[in-house]
Design an enzyme around this catalytic site. Structure first.
Site, short mmCIF file in Angstrom:
data_model
loop_
_atom_site.label_atom_id
_atom_site.label_comp_id
_atom_site.label_asym_id
_atom_site.label_seq_id
_atom_site.Cartn_x
_atom_site.Cartn_y
_atom_site.Cartn_z
N ASN A 155 1.01 -0.96 -0.01
CA ASN A 155 0.00 0.10 0.17
C ASN A 155 0.89 1.35 0.16
OD1 ASN A 155 0.77 -0.55 2.60
ND2 ASN A 155 -0.96 0.69 3.63
N VAL A 214 9.48 -16.94 -1.22
CA VAL A 214 10.71 -16.07 -0.63
C VAL A 214 10.49 -15.68 0.74
CG1 VAL A 214 10.10 -13.89 -1.60
CG2 VAL A 214 12.46 -14.83 -1.32
N GLU A 253 3.19 -5.22 12.57
CA GLU A 253 2.28 -4.26 12.30
C GLU A 253 0.94 -4.58 11.48
OE1 GLU A 253 0.10 -1.53 11.56
OE2 GLU A 253 1.47 -0.87 10.13
N CYS A 287 -3.77 1.24 6.47
CA CYS A 287 -4.18 0.48 7.59
C CYS A 287 -4.56 1.57 8.75
CB CYS A 287 -2.89 -0.41 8.34
SG CYS A 287 -1.27 0.97 8.71
N GLU A 468 6.89 1.03 16.84
CA GLU A 468 8.05 1.47 15.89
C GLU A 468 8.01 2.95 16.10
OE1 GLU A 468 7.74 -1.06 11.75
OE2 GLU A 468 6.14 -0.01 12.35
#
Length: 487
Positions: A155, A214, A253, A287, A468
């Site tokens: 996003n 991955v 998050e 978000c 964070e």
């Protein structure tokens, strides 16, 4: 075949070099629905090579002083800033967001992320205590963790990738990053600037591809002790399972189902444009977007009328159109998922006030197959509806009336998420009282998305683990040790 040859082919960046991959996946331009580049479909082999490179680079990078690492981060910020227009064009084309938003938010914030952590890393202090009666002194030291595995979403591609890379590098770690396979171009462009900024080979490795291949190889690698992830809750559950045998440090998050609470004394002239933005910015693909709007009964009808009028003025258009407020959604599958919520609301007896299925979307001929959707406002919906419980992550918001402060706090807190909330009121006492009781990691009052990077960012409940910010990111990307010296 000729058209395929003209496609941009991205390459992994490992140990300071671009390396081709054996298989690739298509990436689409959301505004047209056409394939416009190919992304490496990396797996365990590429992660093993990146781990080897990051391991070799770690002793040299971690032994540099914070000042030396800070200089490299500042240089990288300068180079990003010099490429701002080129990066903004690429981000808009790749993600579907408006060029205006990429120019004014995504790329400037990516630059700021490097500058911010280049500065903050110089100002951390450690603790020291004395026990004179025992002749002892205790002090703490922080050391880098090692190789940081960083997984970022689609996003805000460069914005959230750099929000992880910058603090990880600043603290002295080496990095293996996996951007979303849907939006990999700006991460690939960043790789081209690393050498020029003085980042030694192996300090930052970027490996492209899907989560199941991955991503899982990175998360389950025994020599990657730390994972920072921004994305969906089901992916976070998988990361937690894969990390558990290795006791990895995790920062997760995740999503939000964020309430906006509008009391009867709110300044609607400020509140309405801000709430349109908080509901539909970046196509609602943030978000922190507000997807449940609780309005006090006495002003509900006035608010709804003005909010719907303002929403209808939000132009959905080609991302490069300067007059567009909203671009295209990320993918066909995501567009269909978002639309399915509107269908579900209708089947439950809700009203669609504007947007999907009500108003007509006007697009140029070449964009008819793009992933566009009008901003949509739903009313007459029960709190138990999936539209009020689940993160839709698109341009859809629900508006519902409430009577009392106690009632709205209980309803706002009734979902599994707890990331952000907004409160609109001129009553200072109420603002503090409500903010304290909301189960949200962030509460904005009379504003939205004003960020102070020094302070903690993150959510409660199913919105994630950890925070964070200046101190929180430094704590996460370092290990603390207590040393006792008897003299």
């Amino acid at each position: 075949m000729a058209a395929t040859k003209a496609l941009l082919m991205l390459e992994n960046f490992i140990d300071g070099k671009f390396l081709p991959c054996t298989s690739y996946i298509d990436s689409y331009d959301p505004s047209t629905g056409e394939v416009y580049y190919r992304v490496p479909d990396s797996g365990k082999e590429e992660i093993d090579a990146a781990v080897e490179a990051a391991r070799r680079a770690f002793p040299g990078w971690s032994s540099r002083s914070p000042q030396e690492r800070s200089q490299v981060l500042n240089k990288l910020a300068d180079l990003l800033e010099q490429s701002l227009e080129e990066l903004a064009q690429a981000e808009s084309k790749d993600q579907g967001k408006t060029l205006t938003l990429a120019r004014t938010m995504d790329i400037p914030r990516s630059v700021q992320n490097f500058r911010f952590f280049a500065s903050s890393v110089l100002h951390h202090t450690s603790e020291c205590t004395q026990m004179d009666h025992l002749g002892c002194m205790h002090y703490t030291v922080r050391t880098p963790v090692g190789i940081a595995g960083l997984i970022s979403p689609w996003n805000l591609p460069l914005y959230l990738l750099t929000w992880k890379i910058a603090p990880a590098m600043a603290a002295g770690n080496t990095v293996i990053a996996k951007p979303s396979e849907l939006t990999s171009v700006t991460a690939w462009m960043l790789c081209k600037l690393l050498d020029k900024a003085g980042v030694p080979p192996g300090v930052v490795n970027i490996v492209f591809g899907t989560g199941p291949r991955v991503g899982e190889a990175l998360v389950s690698h025994p020599e990657v002790p730390l994972i920072s992830f921004t994305g969906s809750q089901p992916t976070a559950e998988r990361i937690t399972q894969l990390s558990a045998p290795h006791c990895k440090k995790l920062s997760l998050e995740l999503g939000g189902k964020n309430p906006a609470i509008i009391f009867e004394d709110a300044n609607l002239d400020e509140c309405i444009p801000a709430t349109v933005r908080s509901s539909f910015a970046n196509q609602g693909e943030i978000c922190l977007c507000t997807s449940r709007i609780f309005v006090q009964k006495s002003i509900y009808s006035e608010f709804l009328k003005r909010f719907v009028e303002a929403t209808r003025k939000w132009k959905v258009g080609v991302p490069s159109d300067p007059s567009a407020s909203m671009g295209a959604l990320i993918s066909k599958a995501h567009l269909e998922k978002v639309r399915s919520y509107v269908k579900k609301a209708l089947s439950e007896g809700a009203q669609i006030q504007c947007g999907e299925g009500v108003d007509k979307l006007h697009l140029p001929a070449r964009n008819q197959a793009g992933y566009f959707m009008l901003p949509t406002v739903i009313t007459d919906i029960k709190d138990e509806s999936c539209c009020m419980k689940e993160e839709i992550f698109g341009p859809v918001t629900c508006v519902t009336p409430f009577d009392s402060e106690e009632e709205v706090i209980q309803r706002a807190n009734s979902v599994k998420y707890g990331l952000a909330a907004t409160v609109w009121s001129r009553d200072v006492g109420r603002v503090h009282r409500v903010a304290k009781q909301l189960q949200s990691g962030l509460v904005w009052t009379n504003c939205w998305l004003i960020r102070e990077l020094n302070l903690p960012f993150g959510g409660m409940k199913s919105s994630g683990i950890g925070r964070e910010g200046a101190k929180d990111s430094y704590d996460f990307f370092t290990e603390i040790k207590t040393i006792t010296v008897k003299h």
